[in-house]
Motif scaffolding. Sequence first.
Motif: not given
Length: 344
Positions: A13-26, A82-86
């Motif tokens: 659950a924590t990992a999924q939340a982390d992934l979802a909140s990552a808003s850029d490649a870095a 993220l690629v699509a967003l960029a």
Amino acid sequence: MTDLAQALAALEATAQADLASASDAATLEAVRVRWFGRKGSLATILRGLGEMDAAERPAAGKLANEVKRRLEVALEERQAALVALAQAAALTAARLDVTLPGQPVTIGRLHPSTQVLRRICQIWATMGFQIYRSRDVESDEMNFELLNIPAHHPARDMWDTFYTTTEGVLLRTHTSPGQIRAMREFHPEPIRVVLPGMCYRYEQITARSEIQFHQVEGLAVGRNITMTDLKGTLISFAHRMFGAERKVRFRASYFPFTEPSAEMDVECLICGGSGCSICKQSGWLEILGCGMVHPRVLQNGGYDPDVYSGFAFGMGPERITMLLHRIDDIRYFWANDLRFLEQF
Ligand code: PHE
């Protein structure tokens, strides 16, 4: 076992939340290292499996691997998103507003002497004269000797020359050597050519003389060409070039390669003949030299002077341009000053 299942569920659950909140490649890369790296949380748990009871290990391992695979899929999806967003952002940023006014483009233009040169050639072309190109670097023989100007002929004073370091090789002082080249190429056919090109003379540069300038040479050779043809042709040219109402006149002159020789004047383009400073109050402007091709020159070109005759002429486009536009200094032509060039 349930402890492990709970721990894995919490971790996922924590990992999924982390992934979802990552808003850029870095940021996403940092998340990946935290969870999937060699020292990451998943690896630690998987390593811990080794210490379990042999009976519990298979089920626990299966559970852990399922969590790992789901997280890997989630990571890939997030990366793709993220690629699509960029890309979408880049497209929006670079969107072209076609309603914006354009930027003015500065368009180049033809040099005034090129304009006049082309006009002259065009007129001759409509009169049936073909353009013939001849070389700028000439032999002494072609430039002088074969045009009936031997080494010690006083006429050589008229054309002070740029010699090259190679004996007998020079920059042509007029386009007349092209007459010999054309005759040797066309012989024994009749000839009607004009030869435009740059000429070079070793002179003091002043308002009236330059060390380089254009000439347009003309040559007609055939079986019954007379002085009348010469006059009629040149008058017709002058009328096309300067206007049908313009008066012209011929004056006797001298060139070693024509006999008889003449110069043609047109009624002053500025004052129309009443006299002004451009025509030095004479009412006339000299625009070309001409004459019947000298028998010796015909011979040098391979034509028998007893059978063939011809006429030749030479005019200077810069001089004509100066007259047409009242330019009072020939040095403007090659100075490349935009204030001058942009006027044409
Ligand atoms: N070549 C001569 C000059 O440079 C012009 C000319 C050409 C005269 C042909 C007669 C015939 O002044």
